[in-house]
Design an enzyme around this catalytic site. Structure first.
Site, PDB file in Angstrom:
ATOM      1  N   GLU A  38       0.686  -0.959   0.088  1.00 53.54           N
ATOM      2  CA  GLU A  38       0.116   0.074  -0.089  1.00 53.54           C
ATOM      3  C   GLU A  38       0.721   1.241  -0.021  1.00 53.54           C
ATOM      4  OE1 GLU A  38      -2.963  -0.186   3.043  1.00 53.54           O
ATOM      5  OE2 GLU A  38      -3.805  -2.196   2.337  1.00 53.54           O
ATOM      6  N   LYS A  48     -15.753  -1.497   3.882  1.00 53.49           N
ATOM      7  CA  LYS A  48     -15.195  -1.953   2.845  1.00 53.49           C
ATOM      8  C   LYS A  48     -16.201  -2.505   1.816  1.00 53.49           C
ATOM      9  CE  LYS A  48     -10.503  -3.537   4.553  1.00 53.49           C
ATOM     10  NZ  LYS A  48     -10.038  -4.526   5.123  1.00 53.49           N
TER      11      LYS A  48
HETATM   12  C1  2PG Z   1      -6.990  -3.771   6.048  1.00 55.42           C
HETATM   13  C2  2PG Z   1      -6.750  -3.788   4.411  1.00 55.42           C
HETATM   14  C3  2PG Z   1      -6.250  -2.393   4.124  1.00 55.42           C
HETATM   15  P1  2PG Z   1      -6.623  -5.812   2.874  1.00 55.42           P
HETATM   16  O1  2PG Z   1      -6.773  -5.171   6.485  1.00 55.42           O
HETATM   17  O2  2PG Z   1      -7.653  -3.142   6.714  1.00 55.42           O
HETATM   18  O3  2PG Z   1      -5.154  -2.225   4.678  1.00 55.42           O
HETATM   19  O4  2PG Z   1      -6.064  -4.768   3.909  1.00 55.42           O
HETATM   20  O5  2PG Z   1      -7.337  -5.089   1.721  1.00 55.42           O
HETATM   21  O6  2PG Z   1      -5.543  -6.749   2.411  1.00 55.42           O
HETATM   22  O7  2PG Z   1      -7.567  -6.622   3.887  1.00 55.42           O
HETATM   23 MG    MG Z   2      -7.595  -4.252   8.421  1.00 54.50          MG
END
Ligand code: 2PG
Ligand code: MG
Length: 428
Positions: free
Chosen positions: A206, A338
């Site tokens: 990231e 998300k």
């Molecule tokens: C998280 C995300 C972003 P990933 O764990 O919050 O840092 O990671 O998209 O790999 O789940």
């Molecule tokens: Mg996380």
């Protein structure tokens, strides 16, 4: 047929920030406008997330998305063709019904999220509005407090350290632009410190500096030093935020901190985190325990909620139901949102609303696998989430989002509202 009737549903394979295949959807309306959405992809994933449908086999390491693309072009297109793009809820409900599993296992959450975003973009364009304004309707909006990674770890850095994200939150900033100005100095200072110590080794997934540290705690120390080196006051101007992503190194109440060569039980990990909160200017901790360690979440929140925001990511997987249960348990006091964990905008919005109803902090978040799609910058503003997590301050899939919020702030002019640290849940 109205100007906002969906007249074409298309998808293609594009590539994400890790060079892996992903789904891009395009929705055309009768008026001729075209909305587009690209699915992001996580590396550290909660087990209850919407399924990221991959082809398997040997091509592209099994990550190809031919089936997900075909699902958009075939069954999803047939189901939503002719619907009105303004009916986001109905369109998302149609995909949920068509999928007929609890986690988008049939269509693929990567197919549905791309379509859901593309529908919203097309509808906003039809209104000649930016997405943030379209999703806000008549509700209040605000510029988010950014949560910005300085060092990447865990699954985003070959598990070089166990903690996944070491971030800063510019709690003393007075505008979004001021917040990023501060972050830019801290990010740069961290790089300079790494260079001076002969530890500069590029960046993680990231964009955070590669965590060439001897212990997890050294990463915390370096973050404080970077804040200081940038001329900021640790805690006053900029505070630390951690994503422990504990599901990645713990299960059944046992946690293995490989770098520190320590194995801890839930109480041991809790003590360690409370000790860090005591000694470092930490204002937020995400996924402090594994997603199956409910009792530890509850005990930790009881002990720490007066001092920090406790965010459920893998623990809540952007599910309104899980948020409501966690609120009843007092298992955390904030929810990471998300869109692709839920699979549709409607469900992600419901999780955000459940969080707000519970008095939780709400953080719209990117994934570790991202693209040039800037929709989440708009959603953070338009949904009045208060906080935005996009990764670090390098790599254009990250900067595209930060820069988009700057554009929104600029366009709002004197109407722009940025409340800084006031968005963190009350420390009661
Ligand atoms: C998280 C995300 C972003 P990933 O764990 O919050 O840092 O990671 O998209 O790999 O789940
Ligand atoms: Mg996380």
């Amino acid at each position: 047929m109205t100007p906002t009737t969906i007249t074409r549903v298309h998808a293609r394979r594009v590539w994400d920030s890790r060079g892996r295949p992903t789904v891009e959807a395009e929705i055309r309306l009768a008026s001729g406008v075209v909305g587009r959405g690209i699915a992001p992809a996580g590396a550290s994933r909660g087990s209850r997330e919407a399924i990221d449908l991959r082809d398997g086999g040997t091509r592209h390491g099994g990550f190809d998305v031919a089936q997900a693309v075909a699902n958009v072009r075939g069954p999803i297109a047939r189901a939503i063709y002719g619907m009105d793009a303004l009916d986001q809820t109905d369109i998302d409900a149609k995909m949920i019904e068509l999928d007929a599993t609890p986690n988008m296992a049939t269509l693929g959450g990567n197919a549905t999220v791309a379509v859901s975003l593309a529908v919203a973009q097309a509808a906003a364009l039809a209104h000649d509005m930016p997405l943030w304004q379209y999703v806000a309707g008549d509700e209040p909006v605000s510029l988010p407090l950014p949560e910005v990674q300085i060092f990447g770890g865990g699954a985003h850095a070959g598990r070089r350290i166990d903690i996944q994200d070491l971030m800063v939150m510019p709690v003393g900033a007075w505008s979004f632009d001021d917040a990023l100005t501060m972050v830019a100095e801290i990010y740069r200072a961290a790089g300079t410190l790494m260079q001076e110590q002969g530890k500069l080794a590029g960046v993680a997934d990231e964009g955070g500096w590669w965590p060439a540290f001897a212990s997890n705690e050294e990463a915390l120390q370096m973050t404080v030093r970077a804040i200081e080196r940038a001329g900021c006051h640790p805690g006053g101007d900029a505070a630390i935020s951690l994503d422990i992503a504990a599901s990645e190194f713990g299960r059944d109440g046992r946690y293995t901190l490989a770098l520190d060569q320590r194995e801890l039980d839930s109480d041991g990990l809790s003590e360690l985190l409370l000790d860090w909160i005591e000694h470092y200017p930490i204002v937020s901790i995400e996924d402090p325990f594994a997603e199956d360690d409910r009792d530890a979440w509850i005990a930790f929140t009881r002990a720490a909620r007066h001092r920090v925001q406790i965010i459920g990511d893998d623990y809540l997987t952007t599910s309104a139901q899980r948020v409501t249960e966690a609120a009843a348990d007092a298992a955390c006091n904030a929810v990471l949102i998300k869109i692709n964990q839920a699979g549709t905008l409607t469900e992600a919005r419901a999780a955000l609303d459940a969080g707000k109803a519970a008095g939780f902090g709400t953080i719209v978040s990117a994934r570790s696998g991202e693209s040039e799609d800037t929709a989440i910058a708009h959603l953070a503003v338009g949904w009045n989430a208060g906080q935005l997590k996009v990764g670090s301050f390098a790599r254009s899939e990250r900067m595209a989002k930060w820069n988009e919020v700057l554009r929104i702030e600029d366009a709002m002019g004197s109407d722009a509202r940025f409340t800084g640290a006031a968005v963190l849940p009350p420390r009661k």
